[in-house]
Design a protein around this motif. Structure first.
Motif, PDB file in Angstrom:
ATOM      1  N   GLU A  69     -18.197   7.764   4.516  1.00 55.17           N
ATOM      2  CA  GLU A  69     -18.451   9.395   3.333  1.00 55.17           C
ATOM      3  C   GLU A  69     -17.475   9.654   2.765  1.00 55.17           C
ATOM      4  O   GLU A  69     -17.369  10.057   1.472  1.00 55.17           O
ATOM      5  N   GLU A  70     -16.002   9.383   3.749  1.00 56.26           N
ATOM      6  CA  GLU A  70     -14.883   9.725   2.067  1.00 56.26           C
ATOM      7  C   GLU A  70     -14.629   8.452   0.877  1.00 56.26           C
ATOM      8  O   GLU A  70     -14.230   9.553   0.352  1.00 56.26           O
ATOM      9  N   MET A  71     -15.489   7.379   1.570  1.00 51.30           N
ATOM     10  CA  MET A  71     -15.295   6.930   0.226  1.00 51.30           C
ATOM     11  C   MET A  71     -15.982   7.018  -0.853  1.00 51.30           C
ATOM     12  O   MET A  71     -15.479   6.406  -2.280  1.00 51.30           O
ATOM     13  N   LYS A  72     -17.637   7.405  -0.406  1.00 54.16           N
ATOM     14  CA  LYS A  72     -18.423   7.350  -1.608  1.00 54.16           C
ATOM     15  C   LYS A  72     -17.924   8.116  -2.703  1.00 54.16           C
ATOM     16  O   LYS A  72     -17.904   7.942  -3.903  1.00 54.16           O
ATOM     17  N   LYS A  73     -17.463   9.808  -2.759  1.00 57.11           N
ATOM     18  CA  LYS A  73     -17.455  10.071  -3.825  1.00 57.11           C
ATOM     19  C   LYS A  73     -15.661  10.043  -4.528  1.00 57.11           C
ATOM     20  O   LYS A  73     -15.377  10.438  -5.507  1.00 57.11           O
ATOM     21  N   SER A  74     -14.640   9.258  -3.569  1.00 56.20           N
ATOM     22  CA  SER A  74     -13.443   9.464  -4.469  1.00 56.20           C
ATOM     23  C   SER A  74     -13.329   8.204  -4.715  1.00 56.20           C
ATOM     24  O   SER A  74     -12.508   7.532  -5.710  1.00 56.20           O
ATOM     25  N   LEU A  75     -14.513   6.707  -4.645  1.00 58.28           N
ATOM     26  CA  LEU A  75     -13.970   5.075  -5.125  1.00 58.28           C
ATOM     27  C   LEU A  75     -15.165   5.274  -6.048  1.00 58.28           C
ATOM     28  O   LEU A  75     -16.318   5.509  -5.882  1.00 58.28           O
TER      29      LEU A  75
ATOM     30  N   GLY B  25     -16.078 -10.743 -10.880  1.00 57.86           N
ATOM     31  CA  GLY B  25     -16.939 -10.312 -12.405  1.00 57.86           C
ATOM     32  C   GLY B  25     -16.935  -9.143 -12.685  1.00 57.86           C
ATOM     33  O   GLY B  25     -17.118  -8.383 -13.578  1.00 57.86           O
ATOM     34  N   PHE B  26     -17.517  -8.236 -11.126  1.00 53.95           N
ATOM     35  CA  PHE B  26     -17.926  -6.953 -11.323  1.00 53.95           C
ATOM     36  C   PHE B  26     -17.451  -6.070 -10.258  1.00 53.95           C
ATOM     37  O   PHE B  26     -16.967  -5.321 -10.787  1.00 53.95           O
ATOM     38  N   GLY B  27     -16.121  -6.388  -9.580  1.00 51.11           N
ATOM     39  CA  GLY B  27     -14.967  -5.721  -9.452  1.00 51.11           C
ATOM     40  C   GLY B  27     -14.087  -6.259  -8.123  1.00 51.11           C
ATOM     41  O   GLY B  27     -13.347  -7.421  -8.426  1.00 51.11           O
ATOM     42  N   TYR B  28     -13.377  -5.562  -7.536  1.00 52.59           N
ATOM     43  CA  TYR B  28     -12.154  -6.006  -6.829  1.00 52.59           C
ATOM     44  C   TYR B  28     -13.005  -5.926  -5.338  1.00 52.59           C
ATOM     45  O   TYR B  28     -13.228  -4.309  -5.499  1.00 52.59           O
ATOM     46  N   VAL B  29     -12.475  -6.293  -4.158  1.00 55.37           N
ATOM     47  CA  VAL B  29     -12.766  -6.129  -2.680  1.00 55.37           C
ATOM     48  C   VAL B  29     -11.426  -5.873  -2.087  1.00 55.37           C
ATOM     49  O   VAL B  29     -10.247  -6.246  -2.857  1.00 55.37           O
ATOM     50  N   CYS B  30     -11.024  -4.283  -1.085  1.00 51.10           N
ATOM     51  CA  CYS B  30      -9.465  -4.460  -0.608  1.00 51.10           C
ATOM     52  C   CYS B  30     -10.735  -3.804   0.929  1.00 51.10           C
ATOM     53  O   CYS B  30     -11.819  -4.145   1.045  1.00 51.10           O
ATOM     54  N   MET B  31      -9.454  -3.777   1.839  1.00 50.06           N
ATOM     55  CA  MET B  31      -9.898  -3.922   2.895  1.00 50.06           C
ATOM     56  C   MET B  31      -9.151  -2.998   3.947  1.00 50.06           C
ATOM     57  O   MET B  31      -7.605  -2.223   3.051  1.00 50.06           O
ATOM     58  N   TRP B  32     -10.103  -1.833   4.033  1.00 47.11           N
ATOM     59  CA  TRP B  32      -9.429  -0.720   4.418  1.00 47.11           C
ATOM     60  C   TRP B  32      -9.316  -0.276   6.277  1.00 47.11           C
ATOM     61  O   TRP B  32     -10.080  -0.818   6.790  1.00 47.11           O
ATOM     62  N   GLN B  33      -8.970  -0.167   6.978  1.00 42.28           N
ATOM     63  CA  GLN B  33      -8.880  -0.051   8.261  1.00 42.28           C
ATOM     64  C   GLN B  33      -8.436   2.155   8.511  1.00 42.28           C
ATOM     65  O   GLN B  33      -8.447   2.646   7.992  1.00 42.28           O
TER      66      GLN B  33
ATOM     67  N   GLU C  79      -7.074   4.100   5.395  1.00 42.58           N
ATOM     68  CA  GLU C  79      -6.348   3.636   4.565  1.00 42.58           C
ATOM     69  C   GLU C  79      -6.686   2.076   3.968  1.00 42.58           C
ATOM     70  O   GLU C  79      -6.698   1.579   5.167  1.00 42.58           O
ATOM     71  N   LEU C  80      -5.929   2.132   3.043  1.00 45.87           N
ATOM     72  CA  LEU C  80      -6.805   1.276   2.017  1.00 45.87           C
ATOM     73  C   LEU C  80      -5.033   0.396   2.718  1.00 45.87           C
ATOM     74  O   LEU C  80      -3.909   0.259   3.139  1.00 45.87           O
ATOM     75  N   LYS C  81      -5.351  -1.320   2.942  1.00 45.99           N
ATOM     76  CA  LYS C  81      -4.900  -1.901   4.010  1.00 45.99           C
ATOM     77  C   LYS C  81      -4.065  -3.508   3.221  1.00 45.99           C
ATOM     78  O   LYS C  81      -3.119  -3.756   3.032  1.00 45.99           O
ATOM     79  N   GLU C  82      -4.619  -3.979   2.388  1.00 40.43           N
ATOM     80  CA  GLU C  82      -4.559  -4.952   1.176  1.00 40.43           C
ATOM     81  C   GLU C  82      -5.696  -5.352   0.607  1.00 40.43           C
ATOM     82  O   GLU C  82      -6.956  -5.028   1.072  1.00 40.43           O
ATOM     83  N   ARG C  83      -5.542  -5.631  -0.454  1.00 36.84           N
ATOM     84  CA  ARG C  83      -6.063  -5.932  -1.730  1.00 36.84           C
ATOM     85  C   ARG C  83      -6.075  -7.037  -1.535  1.00 36.84           C
ATOM     86  O   ARG C  83      -5.958  -8.198  -1.711  1.00 36.84           O
ATOM     87  N   LEU C  84      -7.958  -7.728  -1.530  1.00 34.17           N
ATOM     88  CA  LEU C  84      -7.758  -8.708  -1.010  1.00 34.17           C
ATOM     89  C   LEU C  84      -8.297  -9.857  -2.398  1.00 34.17           C
ATOM     90  O   LEU C  84      -7.539 -11.316  -2.041  1.00 34.17           O
ATOM     91  N   GLY C  85      -9.189  -9.099  -3.721  1.00 35.45           N
ATOM     92  CA  GLY C  85      -8.783 -10.276  -4.683  1.00 35.45           C
ATOM     93  C   GLY C  85      -9.843  -9.404  -5.244  1.00 35.45           C
ATOM     94  O   GLY C  85     -10.615  -7.992  -5.518  1.00 35.45           O
TER      95      GLY C  85
ATOM     96  N   VAL D  39       0.974  -1.625  -0.326  1.00 34.39           N
ATOM     97  CA  VAL D  39       0.075  -0.063   0.227  1.00 34.39           C
ATOM     98  C   VAL D  39       1.214   1.154   0.168  1.00 34.39           C
ATOM     99  O   VAL D  39       1.433   1.309   0.510  1.00 34.39           O
ATOM    100  N   THR D  40      -0.094   2.471  -0.994  1.00 38.43           N
ATOM    101  CA  THR D  40       1.673   3.757  -1.066  1.00 38.43           C
ATOM    102  C   THR D  40       0.782   4.431   0.202  1.00 38.43           C
ATOM    103  O   THR D  40      -0.735   4.254  -0.032  1.00 38.43           O
ATOM    104  N   THR D  41       1.355   5.635   0.091  1.00 42.17           N
ATOM    105  CA  THR D  41       1.012   6.896   1.565  1.00 42.17           C
ATOM    106  C   THR D  41      -0.642   7.873   0.163  1.00 42.17           C
ATOM    107  O   THR D  41      -1.169   8.014   0.809  1.00 42.17           O
ATOM    108  N   ARG D  42      -0.777   7.213  -1.011  1.00 43.10           N
ATOM    109  CA  ARG D  42      -1.743   7.937  -1.931  1.00 43.10           C
ATOM    110  C   ARG D  42      -2.885   6.889  -1.274  1.00 43.10           C
ATOM    111  O   ARG D  42      -4.289   6.992  -1.613  1.00 43.10           O
ATOM    112  N   ASP D  43      -2.686   5.584  -1.100  1.00 45.10           N
ATOM    113  CA  ASP D  43      -3.968   4.656  -1.168  1.00 45.10           C
ATOM    114  C   ASP D  43      -4.502   5.234   0.548  1.00 45.10           C
ATOM    115  O   ASP D  43      -4.519   4.608   1.513  1.00 45.10           O
TER     116      ASP D  43
END
Length: 752
Positions: free
Chosen positions: A81-87, A25-33, A16-22, A6-10
């Motif tokens: 709320e911080e993720m709704k507009k940026s992701l 077909g529809f998208g990808y899942v990440c773990m945020w902390q 903060e993005l900690k791990e890309r889980l997988g 994870v970089t400082t941009r995540d």
């Protein structure tokens, strides 16, 4: 699940993005902390290039997730709320879910240790949780349609692993007709009607669920997992109604079977139950799959059968004579005698010769039910009970090694034959599993040996207590006998001194001599020297110091580690290197493991034989000590009876002496005839001369003063001597009465 740095941009606000889980077909899942609260969420982001149909499915998944609430279905969370507009795309929402840190079931199944299936307890937990989730979805009129290990995640909660269903992207809500026609899901776990594009119902989830369960049990999917879908469909559709597996043999022939193939980690009882259930839910015909609906409960028969399997309790008994594990379904109220009868039938050990021990060395209590031991356990981890044959002179002589799987036997016999990569991978996986099985087999038997040693120490502890009690009783008996004999000898000595001038009785004298002789014989009952010679303490110390009494499986563990490394290297080979090859390296490890296991088994059996022989010595010694202890107690009772008789004899002598002292005048006193002096009343302790009154003198002597005075003086002298003798007798009686005779009363009371 893949993980990337994870970089400082995540970073979005406090998240903060900690791990890309997988990804799917529809998208990808990440773990945020969250930076401050450390709360963790799994956020699923939709792909930009989704088709309109998939966009609709995406929104449907979010709607379904938001209204579901079940411990075995991953729950939705509020999107920060911080993720709704940026992701994600502006017109599609994000999906936030609880984060499950245990990874998915695919990662568990891909673990080399599970190449031949998961442990029995893990299989049962997975079946229970997934079945609960599937029933919940169906009750809410939802078909998952894509059940597979990748869509089942693990979460630890309250020291227990929970299996949870995720990814409802292909889930579909049932319409009024309960029939669907869309083609979705992963082919390897797809029900035949979905593959054929036919109409379907909830039974498609039965097929997928059963396929996952079969893979948890064996480590691979049931029907030709490596075959192309079209060819797979053409072959598998020919299976029999009760067939649950199709295997491609080494000669490329296809073999169907209605049984779960070996190797796996289930006990025989559970294997039979799950075979019957798999035959029901892996039925090709969807109308027959699952056994229909129960009219009384309205629930599918397949899940009712599964509930019965999950509720059942199984007792595992390790036969320390043959090395086999016997498994029995047990009811809560079932008695120990019922288990003994089963073991007499299956293990061919007579009921009276069976010795059942827990791993603590404690024997099973016949007053308790068998079910009570199972109720003490949590989950599906049941205790192991160890069965010994008391009559075996050389126990362990018939212990059998675990059966070598057919495929492992083939590569051992044909180690230089070239096999395909998939053939080698399957054969090497079973070879590693067999090596691990040898180590576990020896470990179980060594645990049984430890239980036997603990049982020996418990018996020896009881023997020591009994021996200490017997020794204390012996010392007490000897002291009492010696005191009694000394008292009797003193009585005989004093009796002999006075027989010439006092009281004599030959009958009494003979009785006291018999008492002394009988008391001497009582000393022999307190002699424990013969039992001391049979002491087994030195043997027990020798057994405890034996190197074979400690853990000896390191050599098998080293071979197991080497086999695991070799198998892992084969699995991780690049695709371009997955060609033909032989099995020489793996076969060397298999042969080495079998030889080492055989050597360890001989050493274990030898030590086990010594332990059981020593225990038999203790068991034989205990009743002898108990008998000696009872004889010593009887001797004490006999000694008390002799003492009582002796005391009665002494009091009889005193009575006779007192009677004679009252009836006979003292020796040398004159007979006065008609001039006898009236009896005098003398106060105790008075011994001085008492003058007689003049009216008591004879009248013929009254006038002659000299002679009369001489007679009076002589009479007073004789009276004084008589009074002194009587006083001495009274003093002796008083001295005897002043002694403490309470011990005699207590002894009499105990004797009564």
């Amino acid at each position: 699940m893949a993980m990337s740095l994870v970089t400082t941009r995540d970073v979005h606000g406090m998240w903060e993005l900690k791990e890309r889980l997988g990804s799917g077909g529809f998208g990808y899942v990440c773990m945020w902390q969250h930076k401050e609260t450390l709360e963790q969420k799994a956020v699923k982001t939709c792909r930009q290039e989704l088709s309109p149909k998939n966009r609709m499915r995406w929104c449907q998944e979010i709607q379904i997730m938001e209204r579901l609430n079940h411990p075995n279905v991953v729950s939705s969370r509020e999107v920060p709320e911080e993720m709704k507009k940026s992701l994600g795309p502006d017109d599609l929402p994000l999906l936030a879910m609880e984060y499950c840190s245990g990874g998915d079931l695919r990662r568990v199944l891909s673990n080399p240790e599970n190449c031949c299936g998961m442990k029995e307890s893990d299989v049962m937990m997975a079946i229970s949780d997934i079945a609960s989730a599937v029933q919940y979805l169906h009750k809410n009129r939802i078909i998952h349609r894509d059940l597979k290990p990748e869509n089942i995640v693990l979460q630890t909660q309250d020291e227990r692993v929970l299996y949870k269903i995720i990814d409802l992207g292909y889930a579909k809500e049932l319409d009024q007709g309960s029939l669907c026609t869309s083609f979705v899901g992963t082919l390897q776990y797809l029900a035949p009607e979905l593959f054929e594009g036919q109409k379907y119902t909830v039974t498609v989830d039965y097929w997928s669920f059963a396929t996952v369960v079969f893979e948890c049990i064996t480590g691979y999917r049931p029907f030709l997992p490596n075959m192309h879908p079209v060819q797979w469909h053409r072959i598998v559709r020919t299976k029999g109604k009760h067939d649950i597996v199709a295997i491609e043999e080494m000669n490329r022939n296809i073999k169907f079977s209605s049984h779960i193939p070996i190797p796996h980690n289930l006990n025989p009882v559970l294997t039979g139950h799950l075979e019957h259930w798999l035959q029901l839910v892996l039925c090709w015909n969807p109308s027959e799959r699952g056994g229909g609906i129960d009219t009384e409960t309205g629930r599918p028969n397949g899940f009712l059968i599964l509930d019965t399997i999950l509720r059942s309790k199984t007792l595992h008994v390790l036969n320390m004579v043959s090395g086999d594990i016997l498994a029995y379904p047990v009811r809560a109220e079932e008695s120990l005698e019922a288990l003994h009868l089963r073991l007499e039938r299956d293990a061919h050990i007579p009921l009276a010769q069976q010795d059942l021990l827990l791993d603590t060395g404690i024997a099973l209590d016949p007053r308790r039910s068998i079910g009570s031991y199972l109720l003490e356990q949590t989950g599906w981890n049941t205790p192991m009970v160890y069965l010994f044959d008391k009559s075996m002179q050389e126990p362990g002589g018939h212990i059998r090694s675990p059966r070598v799987p057919d495929l492992v036997g083939y590569i051992v016999a044909e180690s230089k034959v070239l096999l395909t990569y998939m053939q080698r991978r399957k054969a090497w996986g079973q070879a590693y599993h067999h090596i691990r099985g040898l180590r576990e087999h020896h470990s179980r038997l060594q645990q049984g040996q430890r239980a036997a040693m603990l049982s020996l120490l418990r018996h020896n502890g009881n023997l020591t207590k009994l021996k200490n009690m017997a020794a204390a009783t012996s010392h007490c008996l000897q002291a009492k006998v010696e005191f009694f004999r000394a008292s009797v000898n003193l009585d005989l000595e004093k009796y002999g001194e006075q027989t010439s001038t006092g009281i004599s009785s030959e009958k009494l004298h003979s009785a006291w001599l018999e008492m002394e002789s009988e008391a001497a014989l009582l000393l022999l009952e307190g002699d424990l020297s013969e039992l001391d010679e049979m002491c087994v303490q030195s043997k027990i110390v020798e057994l405890q110091r034996s190197p074979n009494a400690r853990r000896q499986a390191d050599i098998l563990e080293n071979t197991e580690v080497k086999a695991l490394e070799l198998y892992r290297e084969l699995r991780e080979k690049p695709r371009e290197e997955r060609g033909y090859g032989d099995c020489v390296e793996m076969v060397k490890l298999v042969v080495q493991a079998i030889e080492n296991h055989s050597k360890l088994m001989k050493e274990l059996c030898m030590l086990l034989g010594k332990i059981l022989a020593c225990k038999q010595e203790i068991v034989a010694l205990v009743p002898r000590l108990e008998s000696s202890l009872e004889r010593m107690k009887q001797s004490e009772r006999t000694l008390i009876a002799l003492q009582e008789k002796r005391q009665k004899d002494i009091w009889s002598l005193l009575k006779i002496a007192m009677s004679k002292s009252r009836q006979s005048p003292p020796a040398g006193s004159p007979v006065l005839g008609p001039w006898s002096i009236p009896p005098l009343t003398v106060p105790p302790g008075t011994t001085q001369n008492i003058p007689l009154p003049t009216e008591c003198w004879p009248k013929t002597y009254c006038g002659n003063g000299g002679e009369s005075m001489l007679l009076v003086a002589e009479g007073q002298k004789q009276i004084s001597l008589s009074l002194e003798l009587i006083q001495n007798l009274q003093d002796q009686s008083s001295d005897l009465q002043s002694l403490d005779w309470s011990w005699l009363k207590n002894s009499s009371a105990n004797h009564n």
